[in-house]
Design a protein around this motif. Structure first.
Motif, PDB file in Angstrom:
ATOM      1  N   TYR A 164      -1.848  26.376  16.378  1.00 36.28           N
ATOM      2  CA  TYR A 164      -2.057  27.178  15.164  1.00 36.28           C
ATOM      3  C   TYR A 164      -0.719  27.686  14.623  1.00 36.28           C
ATOM      4  O   TYR A 164      -0.467  27.656  13.411  1.00 36.28           O
ATOM      5  CB  TYR A 164      -2.976  28.346  15.495  1.00 36.28           C
ATOM      6  N   GLU A 165       0.138  28.134  15.520  1.00 38.95           N
ATOM      7  CA  GLU A 165       1.426  28.685  15.109  1.00 38.95           C
ATOM      8  C   GLU A 165       2.317  27.666  14.405  1.00 38.95           C
ATOM      9  O   GLU A 165       3.137  28.039  13.569  1.00 38.95           O
ATOM     10  CB  GLU A 165       2.156  29.254  16.333  1.00 38.95           C
ATOM     11  N   VAL A 166       2.200  26.390  14.766  1.00 40.53           N
ATOM     12  CA  VAL A 166       3.087  25.390  14.176  1.00 40.53           C
ATOM     13  C   VAL A 166       2.395  24.564  13.091  1.00 40.53           C
ATOM     14  O   VAL A 166       2.938  23.552  12.638  1.00 40.53           O
ATOM     15  CB  VAL A 166       3.688  24.459  15.250  1.00 40.53           C
ATOM     16  N   SER A 167       1.214  24.970  12.650  1.00 37.57           N
ATOM     17  CA  SER A 167       0.495  24.220  11.614  1.00 37.57           C
ATOM     18  C   SER A 167       1.051  24.555  10.237  1.00 37.57           C
ATOM     19  O   SER A 167       0.425  25.206   9.410  1.00 37.57           O
ATOM     20  CB  SER A 167      -1.007  24.525  11.693  1.00 37.57           C
ATOM     21  N   GLU A 168       2.252  24.104  10.010  1.00 39.93           N
ATOM     22  CA  GLU A 168       2.964  24.395   8.775  1.00 39.93           C
ATOM     23  C   GLU A 168       3.302  23.101   8.042  1.00 39.93           C
ATOM     24  O   GLU A 168       3.385  22.035   8.658  1.00 39.93           O
ATOM     25  CB  GLU A 168       4.248  25.167   9.086  1.00 39.93           C
ATOM     26  N   PRO A 169       3.505  23.160   6.742  1.00 42.39           N
ATOM     27  CA  PRO A 169       3.848  21.951   5.980  1.00 42.39           C
ATOM     28  C   PRO A 169       5.115  21.289   6.532  1.00 42.39           C
ATOM     29  O   PRO A 169       6.054  21.962   6.959  1.00 42.39           O
ATOM     30  CB  PRO A 169       4.080  22.481   4.568  1.00 42.39           C
ATOM     31  N   GLY A 170       5.103  19.956   6.540  1.00 38.99           N
ATOM     32  CA  GLY A 170       6.252  19.207   7.016  1.00 38.99           C
ATOM     33  C   GLY A 170       6.150  18.772   8.459  1.00 38.99           C
ATOM     34  O   GLY A 170       6.926  17.931   8.914  1.00 38.99           O
ATOM     35  N   ARG A 171       5.192  19.326   9.197  1.00 39.62           N
ATOM     36  CA  ARG A 171       4.967  18.896  10.579  1.00 39.62           C
ATOM     37  C   ARG A 171       4.155  17.603  10.598  1.00 39.62           C
ATOM     38  O   ARG A 171       3.333  17.363   9.716  1.00 39.62           O
ATOM     39  CB  ARG A 171       4.198  19.958  11.361  1.00 39.62           C
ATOM     40  N   THR A 172       4.354  16.800  11.624  1.00 42.20           N
ATOM     41  CA  THR A 172       3.506  15.623  11.785  1.00 42.20           C
ATOM     42  C   THR A 172       2.312  15.976  12.666  1.00 42.20           C
ATOM     43  O   THR A 172       2.331  16.969  13.406  1.00 42.20           O
ATOM     44  CB  THR A 172       4.265  14.458  12.440  1.00 42.20           C
ATOM     45  N   GLU A 173       1.285  15.135  12.608  1.00 40.01           N
ATOM     46  CA  GLU A 173       0.113  15.327  13.470  1.00 40.01           C
ATOM     47  C   GLU A 173       0.528  15.321  14.931  1.00 40.01           C
ATOM     48  O   GLU A 173       0.046  16.153  15.735  1.00 40.01           O
ATOM     49  CB  GLU A 173      -0.902  14.211  13.213  1.00 40.01           C
ATOM     50  N   ARG A 174       1.418  14.424  15.317  1.00 34.69           N
ATOM     51  CA  ARG A 174       1.833  14.332  16.719  1.00 34.69           C
ATOM     52  C   ARG A 174       2.540  15.606  17.176  1.00 34.69           C
ATOM     53  O   ARG A 174       2.359  16.044  18.317  1.00 34.69           O
ATOM     54  CB  ARG A 174       2.762  13.132  16.929  1.00 34.69           C
TER      55      ARG A 174
END
Length: 423
Positions: free
Chosen positions: A218-228
């Protein structure tokens, strides 16, 4: 710096959810979660599980149980060694005699990994594997079959042997020696389906680790992240806290959530897209935490369509939770279960409810359009069930929700508590 303190590349502060922050590992980013479960609890679980198998064997009038599935071996003896590798290289096996010894046949050179396990009466070296036998496999297979038959002759009250997994050639060798083979996978899964209170204590801890991993996601669910990148956070928390593996890589975002069953990829997630996932996590003590959630990238308010789909998924979860009772037949559950609206029907998930223990297990009760009225069985007290939902329609994203529950005399008691999204 935590995600809640960052500024997204869209220029707005990402949503801070104190309810989910509470699930983060309090030990911090550099420390694993340490289980508080005492050794006495684990020893009680070990005795209970082996007793469950032997009780089932006696009900089947079965002299012995031969196990190759590493999940079944873990259930019987709490013995684990290279579990993923041995799923496709059958190099270790267990033989449980109903009225006799419990024997672990271990991969050569690793017999010591069973030291201290109280329910193993004898450790022997495994006899054959094509990987290491090659052209010698037939001779070694003959020795293997002779040894199994000899144990049966010495300790068994009849020639009925249950086997969970065996290739045709070794099965034929056992038949040549006059043994009658039964379905050991069914036997094991029926035994595994009823949990002790101490098993639930172990499962609660696995779920705690899983929810700490979900909080990291949840903490890293930010734009620019990949699914992996997001999926990796769950894997990391599980591995460092004593867990085993993830059965799937079911985390997708935006248009890749529909159709379901795509694995996580290098897709770069955009602001506001739905992130949906299924943990399928085999955690500490070998127990499964099978939880699903969906939320928006950047934790922004859902769109009208996302809210509609999410509301329907949550309705399905809550309705099916409310009807679960011990003594309810699978047919009765199906008749009373939530009815999926027609517009979501083509994109439905196949399961409404399934059992869970050291992995997903029997019973798997299909969603009502796919349910077979000849599928018989009864929901029993002390089963652990997972209640599922997947909602999508043509051109939409998918919402995936799932909760894990204990069947009590009063109904379904949720074992997980990671919050649903606010709509």
């Amino acid at each position: 710096m935590l995600l809640r303190d960052r500024i997204s590349d869209q220029g707005s502060t990402l949503f801070k959810d104190e309810r989910k922050q509470a699930y983060l590992n309090p030990a911090g980013a550099d420390r694993p979660l340490i289980s508080p479960v005492p050794l006495q609890t684990l020893d009680s679980v070990r005795r209970y599980r082996l007793d469950r198998l032997r009780l089932q064997m006696k009900e089947w009038d079965c002299s012995a149980l031969l196990l190759y599935d590493p999940v079944n071996i873990r259930y019987a003896f709490d013995s684990s060694n290279m579990a993923i590798w041995t799923m496709h290289n059958p190099s270790r096996y267990a033989l449980v005699v109903a009225d006799g010894p419990a024997i672990m046949f271990e991969f050569e050179g690793s017999e010591h990994i069973n030291d201290g396990l109280p329910d193993i009466d004898e450790i022997r070296t495994s006899k054959f594997l094509f990987f290491t036998s090659g052209n010698l496999v037939e001779h070694r297979m003959t020795d293997w079959a002779d040894e199994i038959a000899d144990v049966m002759k010495s300790h068994g009250r009849n020639t009925r042997l249950a086997v969970d997994r065996l290739e045709p050639a070794p099965a034929s060798e056992l038949l040549k020696r006059g043994l009658e083979l039964l379905d050991g996978q069914e036997l094991a899964e029926r035994a595994r389906s009823i949990k002790s209170l101490q098993e639930i204590e172990l499962m609660r801890w696995t779920i705690r680790v899983c929810e700490a991993g979900m909080a990291r996601m949840y903490e890293v669910s930010e734009p620019g992240r990949t699914e992996r990148e997001i999926w990796t956070e769950l894997h990391f928390e599980n591995a460092r806290s004593g867990g085993e593996w993830l059965e799937t890589k079911l985390l997708t975002a935006g248009p890749r959530t529909n159709p379901w069953y795509q694995e996580c990829s290098d897709y770069v997630i955009k602001h506001g897209e739905m992130i949906s996932f299924d943990t399928d996590m085999i955690g500490p003590y070998g127990y499964c935490a099978d939880l699903s959630r969906s939320w928006t990238c950047g934790h922004v308010a859902m769109s009208d369509k996302q809210s509609e789909l999410y509301s329907a998924a949550l309705d399905q979860i809550e309705h099916n939770l409310s009807i679960i009772r011990p003594g309810m037949t699978f047919v009765d559950f199906n008749e009373k279960s939530w009815r999926i609206p027609e517009k979501y029907l083509p994109y439905r998930y196949t399961l409404a409810v399934h059992g869970t223990g050291m992995a997903d297990e029997w019973p798997g009760i299909l969603l009502h359009p796919d349910f077979d009225q000849n599928f018989t069985g009864v929901i029993e007290e002390n089963m652990v069930l997972n209640v599922e939902s997947l909602i999508a329609e043509a051109g939409s994203e998918s919402i995936k929700l799932e909760t894990q529950v204990l069947v009590t005399s009063r109904g379904a008691e949720r074992l997980d508590s990671f919050p649903w999204e606010e709509i």
